[in-house]
Design a protein around this motif. Sequence first.
Motif, PDB file in Angstrom:
ATOM      1  N   THR A 190      -7.493  11.815 -28.907  1.00  0.00           N
ATOM      2  CA  THR A 190      -8.289  10.602 -28.688  1.00  0.00           C
ATOM      3  C   THR A 190      -8.645  10.544 -27.210  1.00  0.00           C
ATOM      4  O   THR A 190      -7.776  10.693 -26.347  1.00  0.00           O
ATOM      5  CB  THR A 190      -7.493   9.350 -29.088  1.00  0.00           C
ATOM      6  N   TRP A 191      -9.933  10.300 -26.899  1.00  0.00           N
ATOM      7  CA  TRP A 191     -10.409  10.420 -25.519  1.00  0.00           C
ATOM      8  C   TRP A 191     -10.797   9.064 -24.935  1.00  0.00           C
ATOM      9  O   TRP A 191     -11.387   8.224 -25.611  1.00  0.00           O
ATOM     10  CB  TRP A 191     -11.635  11.343 -25.461  1.00  0.00           C
ATOM     11  N   ILE A 192     -10.496   8.913 -23.647  1.00  0.00           N
ATOM     12  CA  ILE A 192     -10.956   7.787 -22.829  1.00  0.00           C
ATOM     13  C   ILE A 192     -11.864   8.403 -21.768  1.00  0.00           C
ATOM     14  O   ILE A 192     -11.396   9.139 -20.887  1.00  0.00           O
ATOM     15  CB  ILE A 192      -9.793   7.033 -22.155  1.00  0.00           C
ATOM     16  N   MET A 193     -13.183   8.111 -21.813  1.00  0.00           N
ATOM     17  CA  MET A 193     -14.143   8.882 -21.039  1.00  0.00           C
ATOM     18  C   MET A 193     -14.968   8.007 -20.098  1.00  0.00           C
ATOM     19  O   MET A 193     -15.092   6.808 -20.286  1.00  0.00           O
ATOM     20  CB  MET A 193     -15.111   9.617 -21.980  1.00  0.00           C
ATOM     21  N   GLU A 195     -18.736   6.967 -18.735  1.00  0.00           N
ATOM     22  CA  GLU A 195     -19.923   6.644 -19.519  1.00  0.00           C
ATOM     23  C   GLU A 195     -20.961   7.764 -19.451  1.00  0.00           C
ATOM     24  O   GLU A 195     -21.019   8.496 -18.458  1.00  0.00           O
ATOM     25  CB  GLU A 195     -20.542   5.337 -19.026  1.00  0.00           C
ATOM     26  N   ARG A 201     -19.318  12.696 -16.468  1.00  0.00           N
ATOM     27  CA  ARG A 201     -19.577  12.942 -17.891  1.00  0.00           C
ATOM     28  C   ARG A 201     -20.475  14.165 -18.069  1.00  0.00           C
ATOM     29  O   ARG A 201     -20.309  14.931 -19.037  1.00  0.00           O
ATOM     30  CB  ARG A 201     -20.227  11.705 -18.513  1.00  0.00           C
ATOM     31  N   ASP A 205     -19.230  17.160 -20.446  1.00  0.00           N
ATOM     32  CA  ASP A 205     -20.019  17.580 -21.613  1.00  0.00           C
ATOM     33  C   ASP A 205     -20.373  19.060 -21.537  1.00  0.00           C
ATOM     34  O   ASP A 205     -20.367  19.768 -22.551  1.00  0.00           O
ATOM     35  CB  ASP A 205     -21.297  16.741 -21.710  1.00  0.00           C
ATOM     36  N   LEU A 215     -15.532  15.389 -31.103  1.00  0.00           N
ATOM     37  CA  LEU A 215     -14.559  14.675 -30.284  1.00  0.00           C
ATOM     38  C   LEU A 215     -14.430  13.214 -30.713  1.00  0.00           C
ATOM     39  O   LEU A 215     -15.410  12.561 -31.060  1.00  0.00           O
ATOM     40  CB  LEU A 215     -14.963  14.729 -28.806  1.00  0.00           C
ATOM     41  N   ASN A 216     -13.196  12.722 -30.639  1.00  0.00           N
ATOM     42  CA  ASN A 216     -12.909  11.325 -30.982  1.00  0.00           C
ATOM     43  C   ASN A 216     -12.843  10.519 -29.681  1.00  0.00           C
ATOM     44  O   ASN A 216     -11.799  10.479 -29.013  1.00  0.00           O
ATOM     45  CB  ASN A 216     -11.579  11.240 -31.731  1.00  0.00           C
ATOM     46  N   VAL A 217     -13.962   9.917 -29.298  1.00  0.00           N
ATOM     47  CA  VAL A 217     -14.028   9.144 -28.056  1.00  0.00           C
ATOM     48  C   VAL A 217     -13.779   7.672 -28.392  1.00  0.00           C
ATOM     49  O   VAL A 217     -14.609   7.009 -29.020  1.00  0.00           O
ATOM     50  CB  VAL A 217     -15.397   9.312 -27.362  1.00  0.00           C
ATOM     51  N   GLU A 220     -15.482   4.404 -23.567  1.00  0.00           N
ATOM     52  CA  GLU A 220     -16.313   4.953 -22.487  1.00  0.00           C
ATOM     53  C   GLU A 220     -16.387   3.882 -21.403  1.00  0.00           C
ATOM     54  O   GLU A 220     -16.953   2.805 -21.618  1.00  0.00           O
ATOM     55  CB  GLU A 220     -17.709   5.304 -23.001  1.00  0.00           C
ATOM     56  N   GLY A 238      -7.698  11.713 -20.891  1.00  0.00           N
ATOM     57  CA  GLY A 238      -8.927  11.588 -20.117  1.00  0.00           C
ATOM     58  C   GLY A 238      -9.275  12.855 -19.382  1.00  0.00           C
ATOM     59  O   GLY A 238      -8.551  13.856 -19.449  1.00  0.00           O
TER      60      GLY A 238
END
Length: 293
Positions: A190-193, A195, A201, A205, A215-217, A220, A238
């Motif tokens: 699980t991702w914390i990204m 924006e 980013r 990417d 990916l499971n974001v 953002e 992250g």
Amino acid sequence: MRYSFRQLEVFLAAAHFQNITRAAESLAMSQSAASSALKELENQFDIQLFDRVGKRLQLNELGRLYRPRVEAMLAQANELEQAFSKHTEVGALKVGATLTIGNYLAVGVMAQYMNTPTRPRVSLEVANTSTIGRRVRDFELDIGLIEGELQSSELEFIPWRQDRLVIFCSSTHPLAQKQTLSDSDLREATWIMREPGSGTRQTFDRGMQGLLPDLNVLLELEHTEAIKRAVETDLGIGCLSEVVLADAFQRGSLVPLTPPAHRNFQRQFYFILHKQKYRSAGIARWIDLCKEL
């Protein structure tokens, strides 16, 4: 000389505000005086620099052509005036920086730049890469420091320093004990990204090419500190600049993770300037201080 510096100042202010009243206010002039100065400049040379639509002034092709040259001329004149009055070649500077650079690198450079007997002022604007690029193109900033990628024929890009994004998690996350992540680990996490549109980013990417649709974001966020706090509470993992994470890694609240060898998260920081921007002593000093970091 058939024109005055005041007429040129009115021209630039009108180009910036696209309104003669606001231009006059910025120069502490009356609206009629500013309007007359602009009209006299155009009449003296039988030219038109703006298309006038109601109260709005829009630079036309000729105005866009001359704007960089006027900007450069006035910058040199202002620098000369500062040298005469303050006996110094380093003056006030308008700097723009992207989030990582602005919050973690630029403030230290500001302190050094301002630490001279004349105390030259520095204004710092922190925004995303596209905003900083636009404001440098419009001569609203003297120099920009960016971490993302831009395409612009009007800007000069000067390499500054290398940077690297690091995947990280909390010290209690299940992946914290894993030596090297696999692509499967990246898909399942699980991702914390940051924006979309941010320089961070963009690099993430590019490094995760081929995996992005899977990916499971979860979140953002625009602020790196918020991402770090979310990861510390085990909401996910992250990926941020090593510059941002150094202190947390030292404290042990966050743990770096090693990605698969074929995943590349290297990137370049750049100085950006308008190609027709006058390179003042202040700009040269700022670049030198940044390179000394």
